[in-house]
Every structure is written in C-alpha cells, then in structure tokens.
Design an enzyme around this catalytic site. Structure first.
Site: not given
Length: 395
Positions: A168-170, A173
C-alpha cells in the site's frame, strides 16, 4: 545528458516509505530533493533494523538516494523561518503528517501558497482529508486489512495474509508521483499550483483492479484462492519433479499449445476445457491432470519446453536467486553507489529506462543532517548564525 526533472526542487517532509519512495523516484529523474528531518531522530526508518550497514539501516537506504538531508525543528519560530525560505524557491512539497498537523504548525498548503503561489503540495495520509477516518493514523498493514486486500490473499482454507512488502505504501508512492507530475504539467500551462490529497486507502482500493470489478459487477464477495487466478485457468503454481514453478495460460490458443507440451493435445478439444470459462467451471479436474504430468520433469526441463511453445512460466525464486538472474543484472536492477561510510553499497536500480532523459544515481542516501550546513549557507545564513541554530537545536 539532460534529466527529465532538472531544475525542479522538492521539499520532502515525509518519513518512512510512501513519501520517501515517491521523492526518491523524482530524485532519480533529476529533481533536487531536500529531505527535512527531525533534529535528533531523523526519519523513523533510520532505526528500523537489523540489518544495518555501518550504522545505516537497510530499510532507510532503500528509499532515500538522490536526496540532501537537513535537520530542522519545525516547531520553533526560526525553524519555521528556514522552512519558509526553502519553500519560497521550491516547486513541490511532499508530506505525510496526520491530517491537520501541518496546518496547526502554520505549514499547511493554504499558508505556504501565500509564500509561493505556484507551489504544489502532495499530502499523503492513511485515509485522506475527508471522511470519518480522516483523523486516524494509516499504516500499511492496517490498510491492507481494511481495503479488502488481505481477505483475498492466502490459501482458501487459511487465514488472511498480508503481502510480503508494504505494498500500500509502494502503490501510494507511485500514485503520488503521477499526481505531482500531472500538477507540474498543469502549472506549466497555467502557472497555478495545487494541493494533492492522496491516501493509502484510496490507492489500495484502486489497486484491487479486476477483483473489485468482479464484485461490483456480480455482487459475489471475492474469496482467497491461494495461488489460483479468479478469472483464468490454468494460471497458478505447480509442482515439478524438483520444485515449484508458475504457469500462466492466458487464453485459449495458449491452452492448445500448453496441452501439446503436456503430451495431452486432446485436452484442448474436450468440451469441458476448450474455452477458458469451461476451464474455470472444471478447474479442479483440469488442475489434477496438469499436476500429474508436470511432476514427471524438472523445473528447467519444463521451462525450456514451455518457453519454446510461448507459454508464460517461471520458477519461484528466492530473493537471492532473483538477484543472480542474468536478466536482472543486464537490466541494471542492482546499482552500486559510493557512500561515505559504507563500502560497496548496493541498492535496487530504477525500472525507468528513458532513452533521452535516463535516471541517474547522483547521491548516496544521505547521512542524518549531512547537508544541513551547506543548505543553510545556500539560504544566506552565516557561520555564526548556523552555530547559534545548532546550539539551540533549531537545526
């Protein structure tokens, strides 16, 4: 050679992964990224480990090359003055504080655009600036759970499982990069800056793609299927004589060739397997036949035969095996970067292969506050002022 984002300056107020991953990509493309860190602790990931190399966290190293680091106390009056000077000549600010935090400190978009009307601010939060969850913290693991991702990940009879990286972070980003590049294009046309409100939850829901569409179109709640595909078969992990491999038969024509490679060409003519929708209905019977034949040869033997027939396939590699793959080396997906305290630092390379404006690895992931004095001098502060700022823990 020119870089795509030359002369673009990014003020990076983000920490951990989604924001730093975004700004690293922009830095790879040539932007000047100034990473603002807490005076004492810096980015939280500097302490996340092991492993550490010469005291530097591998986690921090993965998302912070091509940046300069300055330490700054944003709560102090002088710290605010320094930030405003930096923002005055910047193009983009990226931040991932909780909703409303920067506004309370005097650094929200509406406040900073008074200093720089063309400013673009990307605000990354767990759930966005609106909605009942807007004030909640958003961690990747929580987002994977709440977005439905974990409910479809894992074996059918097992517990929900998270993805092995902070996906989810990737994804957030990457979406933030897209938003920033779009906003820069808009500013090129109109001169206007803007605010980008982007959340981990929104990005992960968007990334459910066909699974979300399947539910919206049918009303059937998707379930965990392990390594099988909900819409295509055979498309999963199989056991060969000496280990596991993935075979991905994407259409009816490929299935004809796959059946021939198995030595069972008649399968492609059978009513229960002739079309993909039939293969889905009779999946269990088809997979049992495939498994029986695939166990008779090694992974390498099957790969050679399947490659020759144009059937997508691949062995399940460990990370170590992946990095030894000649394809990975040829594509420069491992890069060496000079570092002041780490010998032979290797990092994952960039997947962006641009013929006219290639990415560059200009700077190592900076040490905590490594460029503070340099950047303060660039802003016009003299040696005595810088010394005083340090003594008072402003920088």
């Amino acid at each position: 050679m020119a870089m795509a984002l030359e002369n673009i300056t990014i003020i990076d107020l983000s920490r951990v992964l989604a924001g730093p991953f975004c700004t690293m990509i922009l830095g790879d493309l040539g932007a000047e990224v100034i990473k603002i860190e807490h005076v004492e602790k810096g980015d939280e990931t500097r302490e996340w480990g092991p492993p550490f190399l010469s005291g530097e966290s591998a986690y921090y190293l993965c998302a912070n090359r091509n940046k300069k680091s300055i330490t700054l106390n944003l709560k102090s009056e002088k710290g605010q003055e320094i930030l405003h000077k930096l923002v005055g000549s910047a193009d983009v600010v990226v931040q991932n504080f909780k909703t409303g935090t920067l506004e309370k400190m005097g650094h929200g978009y509406e406040q900073l655009k008074q200093i720089n009307p063309g400013l673009i601010m990307a605000q990354i939060t767990g759930f966005g600036k609106t909605g009942p969850y807007k004030d909640l913290s958003g961690y990747d693991y929580i987002i994977q759970a709440m977005s439905g991702l974990m409910s479809i990940t894992g074996e059918a009879d097992g517990e929900p499982v998270k993805v092995g990286v902070a996906i989810a972070d990737v994804l957030t980003g990457l979406y933030t990069c897209i938003g920033i590049l779009s906003a820069l294009q808009h500013r090129n046309k109109t001169g206007e800056g803007q605010e980008i409100d982007i959340s981990l939850m929104d990005c992960q829901v968007s990334s459910l793609i066909n699974v979300a569409s399947n539910y919206l179109c049918s009303g059937i709640i998707p379930k965990r299927m392990g390594n099988q595909h909900p819409n295509i078969s055979p498309y999963q992990v199989f056991k060969a004589e000496d280990g596991d491999l993935v075979i991905a038969v994407g259409n009816d024509e490929q299935f004809k060739r796959f059946a021939a490679v198995l030595g069972r060409p008649e399968l492609a003519e059978m009513e229960e397997f002739v079309r993909n929708e039939n293969r889905i209905k009779n999946r269990d019977k088809l997979i049992a036949i495939c498994e029986e034949h695939l166990m008779k040869r090694t992974k390498i033997e099957w790969k050679e035969r399947l490659d020759a027939a144009g059937i997508p396939n691949g062995p399940i590699n460990t990370v170590a095996e992946m990095f030894e793959d000649p394809q990975i080396r040829e594509r420069e997906m491992v890069v060496k970067i000079d570092h002041p305290i780490i010998d032979d630092l290797q990092l994952t390379g960039s997947p962006l292969k641009l013929s006219k404006t290639p990415v560059t690895m200009r700077h190592h992931p900076p040490l905590h506050g490594e460029h503070t004095e340099y950047l303060m001098e660039c802003l016009g502060y003299n040696a005595e002022e810088i010394k005083n700022f340090k003594q008072n823990k402003i920088i």
